[in-house]
Structures are given as C-alpha cells and as structure tokens.
Design a protein around this motif. Structure first.
Motif, PDB file in Angstrom:
ATOM      1  N   GLN A  19      11.939  11.971  -5.148  1.00  0.00           N
ATOM      2  CA  GLN A  19      12.339  10.873  -6.023  1.00  0.00           C
ATOM      3  C   GLN A  19      13.849  10.730  -6.179  1.00  0.00           C
ATOM      4  N   VAL A  20      14.565  11.839  -6.186  1.00  0.00           N
ATOM      5  CA  VAL A  20      16.006  11.790  -6.430  1.00  0.00           C
ATOM      6  C   VAL A  20      16.782  11.852  -5.117  1.00  0.00           C
ATOM      7  N   VAL A  21      16.657  12.954  -4.398  1.00  0.00           N
ATOM      8  CA  VAL A  21      17.469  13.142  -3.186  1.00  0.00           C
ATOM      9  C   VAL A  21      17.144  12.087  -2.135  1.00  0.00           C
ATOM     10  N   ILE A  22      15.846  11.915  -1.861  1.00  0.00           N
ATOM     11  CA  ILE A  22      15.432  10.935  -0.848  1.00  0.00           C
ATOM     12  C   ILE A  22      15.256   9.554  -1.479  1.00  0.00           C
ATOM     13  N   ARG A 178      15.805   9.687 -17.650  1.00  0.00           N
ATOM     14  CA  ARG A 178      14.761  10.517 -18.248  1.00  0.00           C
ATOM     15  C   ARG A 178      13.548  10.658 -17.321  1.00  0.00           C
ATOM     16  N   GLU A 179      13.253   9.617 -16.565  1.00  0.00           N
ATOM     17  CA  GLU A 179      12.142   9.684 -15.608  1.00  0.00           C
ATOM     18  C   GLU A 179      12.469  10.620 -14.446  1.00  0.00           C
ATOM     19  N   LEU A 180      13.669  10.510 -13.916  1.00  0.00           N
ATOM     20  CA  LEU A 180      14.051  11.277 -12.735  1.00  0.00           C
ATOM     21  C   LEU A 180      14.446  12.715 -13.034  1.00  0.00           C
ATOM     22  N   PHE A 181      14.972  12.958 -14.247  1.00  0.00           N
ATOM     23  CA  PHE A 181      15.476  14.275 -14.605  1.00  0.00           C
ATOM     24  C   PHE A 181      14.830  14.761 -15.904  1.00  0.00           C
ATOM     25  N   PRO A 182      13.503  14.825 -15.953  1.00  0.00           N
ATOM     26  CA  PRO A 182      12.840  15.199 -17.221  1.00  0.00           C
ATOM     27  C   PRO A 182      13.242  16.587 -17.717  1.00  0.00           C
ATOM     28  N   TYR A 183      13.573  17.483 -16.821  1.00  0.00           N
ATOM     29  CA  TYR A 183      13.972  18.847 -17.175  1.00  0.00           C
ATOM     30  C   TYR A 183      15.305  18.894 -17.921  1.00  0.00           C
ATOM     31  N   LEU A 184      16.068  17.814 -17.880  1.00  0.00           N
ATOM     32  CA  LEU A 184      17.340  17.757 -18.589  1.00  0.00           C
ATOM     33  C   LEU A 184      17.169  17.262 -20.020  1.00  0.00           C
ATOM     34  N   PHE A 185      16.015  16.686 -20.306  1.00  0.00           N
ATOM     35  CA  PHE A 185      15.801  16.050 -21.602  1.00  0.00           C
ATOM     36  C   PHE A 185      14.700  16.692 -22.424  1.00  0.00           C
ATOM     37  N   SER A 186      14.135  17.783 -21.950  1.00  0.00           N
ATOM     38  CA  SER A 186      13.011  18.401 -22.691  1.00  0.00           C
ATOM     39  C   SER A 186      13.496  19.364 -23.750  1.00  0.00           C
TER      40      SER A 186
END
Length: 186
Positions: A19-22, A178-186
C-alpha cells in the motif's frame, strides 16, 4: 506484553510494502520484484547488536547464495531489538562496518526503515519522515547490481524520487495517513 508471532510481524510489513512503498510508488523499482516473488521477508528475534549483526550477515550470505532471479532482495524485520530510533540509527553504523569488513561494498546496500524514522534536520512530525516509517524496524538488504540495472532503466533523474516522495507525503490527507500508517496513530 506478549511476543508477536511471525504472522503478526509479516502481515503489516506486507501491507506496508503493497500500500505504501508500491501503492504510492515511493520506490519505482519495488513492484517488479514484489510481483515476481523475489522479495524475501525474514523475521529476526535478535535482542542485541551482536546477535542482530550475526543475523544480518547470515541474511546477506543467504541472499548472495541465491540467483538474483529467485531472490533479488531481503527485508529483515527486527522483532525485539532497536525499538528506539536512536538505537536503530546507531546500529546502522555497525551494519555498515560489517559490510565493509566482509568486503560487501559495491555488492550490498542497506536501506533503513523504522516506525519513528526521522531524517536529520527535520522535526519528528514532518511529513517527509513518513517515506521511511515502517510498522517495525527493518533492514532492507539490496543488491547493488539490481539498483544499477533499475537506475539505468529509470527515465528520470534518480534525485526526483526523493522529491516526489516528499511531495506525495505532504499531499496525503490526515485520514489517508491514518489508513496507510495505522501503527503511528494507535
């Protein structure tokens, strides 16, 4: 805190890669080896610099032992060690020393990713840091040969990749982050 299973580590990294890199084309060279199943994901449970260096050396040797058509690159997921970015950043010096000591310069390159990645001269919440923020500390082992071939085929100035990535991160809405990086917002 219970230890994560390999699947609990692999799945978020696979999602991040797709989702992010590609998906955001942060690395225009990543899609081909990913879709051709030439990217090896390896979890390491090393819990010290020494044991992680040993695991890194083993993974580099394993990568180099495989034909490039079978395994082009390896992403090591650091499950237990280097959770603090400062520690991770310091470890990169040891990793580079290992590459030099083993005469792997010009053969292997490392790319670095961490949940708290921060480029020098930026603030922690600057959008450009998202380009290197992954769900877990990662050591991406790249073959120089692959990089050289990919860059030779790349139709633009390679410096534009980083500039495009920064622009992409700045253009993401808060909801999309928030969708792409959920681990940053939990």
């Amino acid at each position: 805190m219970s230890q994560k299973t390999d699947e609990q580590l692999l799945k978020p990294v696979q999602t991040w890669l797709e989702q992010v890199v590609i998906g955001l084309n942060l690395c225009p060279f990543a899609k081909r080896p990913w879709t051709n199943h030439q990217v090896h994901l390896q979890v390491t449970r090393a819990n010290s610099d020494e044991s992680l260096l040993e695991d890194l050396a083993l993974e580099i040797q394993a990568l180099l032992a495989q034909p490039i058509e079978k395994r082009e690159t390896t992403v090591m997921i650091v499950a237990q060690h280097l959770q603090a970015f400062d520690d991770y950043n310091q470890f990169l010096n040891w990793a580079e020393a290992l590459i030099e000591q083993q005469n792997w310069q010009g053969i292997i390159q490392l790319a670095s990713f961490h949940p708290d990645y921060q480029f020098a001269g930026t603030q922690a919440d600057d959008a450009e840091n998202l380009t290197n923020r992954a769900p877990f500390p990662l050591l991406h082992i790249l073959r120089e040969e692959s990089l050289e071939k990919a860059l030779a085929r790349y139709p633009h100035d390679p410096e534009s990749i980083f500039e495009n990535n920064i622009r992409c991160m700045h253009e993401l809405s808060e909801e999309r982050k928030r969708e792409l990086f959920p681990y940053l917002f939990s």
